[in-house]
Design an enzyme around this catalytic site. Structure first.
Site, PDB file in Angstrom:
ATOM      1  CD  GLU A 100      57.106  74.354   4.542  1.00  0.00           C
ATOM      2  OE1 GLU A 100      57.319  73.053   4.153  1.00  0.00           O
ATOM      3  OE2 GLU A 100      57.929  74.930   4.130  1.00  0.00           O
ATOM      4  NE  ARG A 166      59.985  63.554  -3.257  1.00  0.00           N
ATOM      5  CZ  ARG A 166      60.060  64.462  -2.186  1.00  0.00           C
ATOM      6  NH1 ARG A 166      59.369  64.944  -1.352  1.00  0.00           N
ATOM      7  NH2 ARG A 166      61.438  64.849  -3.078  1.00  0.00           N
TER       8      ARG A 166
HETATM    9  P1  IMP Z   1      63.970  72.827   7.740  1.00  0.00           P
HETATM   10  O1  IMP Z   1      64.293  74.294   7.108  1.00  0.00           O
HETATM   11  O2  IMP Z   1      65.174  72.692   9.239  1.00  0.00           O
HETATM   12  O3  IMP Z   1      62.276  73.183   9.162  1.00  0.00           O
HETATM   13  O4  IMP Z   1      63.785  71.781   6.916  1.00  0.00           O
HETATM   14  C1  IMP Z   1      62.979  71.738   5.987  1.00  0.00           C
HETATM   15  C2  IMP Z   1      62.472  70.553   5.324  1.00  0.00           C
HETATM   16  O5  IMP Z   1      63.419  69.893   5.146  1.00  0.00           O
HETATM   17  C3  IMP Z   1      61.498  71.084   4.740  1.00  0.00           C
HETATM   18  O6  IMP Z   1      60.670  71.354   4.011  1.00  0.00           O
HETATM   19  C4  IMP Z   1      61.489  68.882   4.288  1.00  0.00           C
HETATM   20  O7  IMP Z   1      61.681  69.757   2.746  1.00  0.00           O
HETATM   21  C5  IMP Z   1      62.691  68.760   4.720  1.00  0.00           C
HETATM   22  N1  IMP Z   1      62.284  67.570   6.196  1.00  0.00           N
HETATM   23  C6  IMP Z   1      63.276  68.522   7.482  1.00  0.00           C
HETATM   24  N2  IMP Z   1      62.730  67.311   7.889  1.00  0.00           N
HETATM   25  C7  IMP Z   1      62.277  66.426   7.651  1.00  0.00           C
HETATM   26  C8  IMP Z   1      62.246  64.944   7.590  1.00  0.00           C
HETATM   27  O8  IMP Z   1      62.743  64.101   9.090  1.00  0.00           O
HETATM   28  N3  IMP Z   1      62.028  64.085   6.391  1.00  0.00           N
HETATM   29  C9  IMP Z   1      61.858  63.960   5.599  1.00  0.00           C
HETATM   30  N4  IMP Z   1      62.492  65.810   4.763  1.00  0.00           N
HETATM   31  C10 IMP Z   1      62.492  66.238   5.913  1.00  0.00           C
END
Ligand code: IMP
Length: 179
Positions: A100, A166
């Site tokens: 991840e 990216r």
């Molecule tokens: P979660 O479900 O809140 O843990 O979010 C996970 C996903 O959100 C990651 O795999 C990223 O695609 C996106 N994400 C979360 N935080 C960030 C960040 O700070 N920058 C970019 N993408 C993020």
């Protein structure tokens, strides 16, 4: 490229990433010595991390990809996860490591792990480049974490803000009002 006004500061440099990815590769190779692993990369954010990590792993491994959507257009996890592209093959009896980019609230990963467990892998672990412990909303655990970072939105090294940034080799914090 001239610096975009939304990029605030370096959070992690390319040198720090390289060193840490090397350590993670060595650790995984030691932990799984004598076995074969299946690296399951979560796209899109994990693609650069996977490409670097796999070259630091010294045991046999194969890869597969999943595309999931966790956010709409914003930057808050909705908890609603959709599989847009599933794995190409079964993972039954395999040693699987989910690769991840970042664990933020953990909602995406928690959903994913529940889903993958039903496919009966021999073992299932997570390797995330980044984690934001302050934002974690559940007890999802990552065996391998590259860096723990504060509660700030970051981009670069595969991570995006609305599909931008990216390509940056370093990880930056962003000012979301200037995107
Ligand atoms: P979660 O479900 O809140 O843990 O979010 C996970 C996903 O959100 C990651 O795999 C990223 O695609 C996106 N994400 C979360 N935080 C960030 C960040 O700070 N920058 C970019 N993408 C993020």
């Amino acid at each position: 490229m001239s610096q975009h006004p939304a990029l605030v500061e370096h959070v992690i440099t390319r040198e720090q990433i390289q060193t840490r990815v090397r350590e993670l590769g060595a650790q995984i190779s030691a932990d799984y010595a004598g076995r074969q692993i299946k690296l399951t990369c979560v796209l899109k954010g994990g693609f650069i991390f996977l490409a670097d990590l796999i070259r630091e792993i010294t045991i046999p491994c194969s890869i597969d990809f999943m595309v999931i959507s966790s956010y709409g257009t914003g930057t808050q996890s909705s908890g609603v996860v959709r599989i847009l592209k599933d794995l190409d093959g079964p993972i039954e009896d395999l040693d699987v490591i989910v690769v991840e980019d970042i664990v933020d609230s953990g909602l995406t990963l928690s959903y994913l792990l529940r889903n993958l467990k039903t496919r009966k892998p021999a073992t299932l672990e997570v390797c995330s480049l980044l984690a934001k412990p302050a934002r974690l909303e559940n007890d999802v655990t990552c065996r391998y974490v590259g860096f723990e970072i504060p509660d700030t939105f970051v981009v670069g090294y595969g991570l995006d803000a609305a599909e931008q940034f990216r390509e940056l080799p370093d990880i930056w914090s962003v000012d979301e009002t200037k995107l």
